[in-house]
Design a protein around this motif. Structure first.
Motif: not given
Ligand code: Q0Z
Length: 274
Positions: A104, A112, A132, A134, A144, A146
């Motif tokens: 990432s 994230s 982060t 998931t 992933p 948010t």
């Protein structure tokens, strides 16, 4: 006892209202379980989890009822747990750049949604640990999430608590490990809810199957780090030209012995009394 779940290397049984979580000696490399066990691995991981649950009990209560009141055939490798309503989020904290966090960062300079300074390398320490989360995919790969995804799934108050506790468990664990020469690069935690809605730490905690452990003395950002557990098995399996497709290769006895020694070293380093 009734088998409730069986994973690649662990199993979960029901015993009345309780659950019995059993860790086998099986080892999975590149997502494939190899045909040769690592004797003692299940015991080391269970005892390490029990030790961490005790170290962290002032941060958050946990699901453990007993590490000894278990069926005798699983003594040492099993724990009796409270059955919780599991939170359907893998709660990951990352303190160093590796794995999906590294990918990432290389693509977007963020993890994230958190912007990171330029110039970090594979294995670099992050300025602050990052949460982060998931999804827990039943099959295939975890995606992933948010913060808004997590809040939509469990509600904003629990979502905020998951992030706070995940980062606190990581900070406390990483600081303790650092004092014993071990880096915890990242970790994946699982939580559950009691009937009264209170959050508990569940499953396993800060084991080499849920976390990346590196020896501080060998840490060198800018290359893949040697992990303090099944690195021998990984290196050997790649070295013999295995294509990572099942079935995995039988592990020779010298590699088994070297791997056992790494698990034992990790356990004694971390749990050594000061
Ligand atoms: C853990 C897992 C597997 C081992 C469910 N205290 C709890 N209450 C309710 N559910 C769980 C727990 Cl720990 C629970 N898992 C993950 C799967 C072997 C652990 F097959 N799944």
């Amino acid at each position: 006892m009734e088998l409730v779940h069986s994973g690649k290397v662990r199993a979960l049984y029901a015993d009345g209202d309780d659950l019995i979580l059993v860790a086998s000696d099986r080892v999975s490399v590149y997502d494939v379980v190899l045909p040769t066990p690592i004797p003692g691995k299940g015991t080391v991981l269970t005892q390490l989890s029990l030790w961490w649950f005790g170290q962290l009990s002032d941060v958050i209560p946990n699901h453990v009822i007993s590490g000894t009141d278990v069926p005798p055939q699983w003594a040492g490798r099993a724990m009796r747990c409270r059955r919780l309503q599991m939170v359907p989020v893998e709660c990951i904290a990352r303190g160093y750049l590796a794995g999906l966090g590294l990918e990432s960062y290389n693509e977007t300079g963020t993890i994230s949604g958190v912007p990171l300074p330029p110039g970090l390398l594979e294995g670099s320490r992050l300025p602050d640990p990052v949460f982060t989360p998931t999804t827990k995919a039943a099959a295939g790969h975890d995606e992933p999430m948010t913060r808004a995804d997590v809040a939509a799934l469990v509600g904003a108050p629990v979502a905020a608590e998951l992030e706070r506790v995940t980062l606190e468990v990581y900070r406390r664990g990483a600081a303790l490990a650092a004092s014993r020469g071990v880096i915890i690069a990242d970790t994946k935690l699982e939580f559950g809810l009691l009937d009264d809605g209170s959050l508990m730490l569940a499953d396993e905690v800060l084991t080499p199957d849920s976390s990346r452990f590196w020896l501080a003395s060998q840490w060198q950002p800018g290359r893949p780090q040697r992990s303090l557990d099944k690195q021998f098995v990984r290196d050997w399996s790649t070295g013999i030209g295995w294509d990572r497709r099942p079935p995995g290769p039988v592990i020779p006895s010298d590699i088994v012995a070297a791997t056992q020694a790494r698990y034992d070293e990790l356990y004694s380093r971390l749990t050594a009394s000061a």
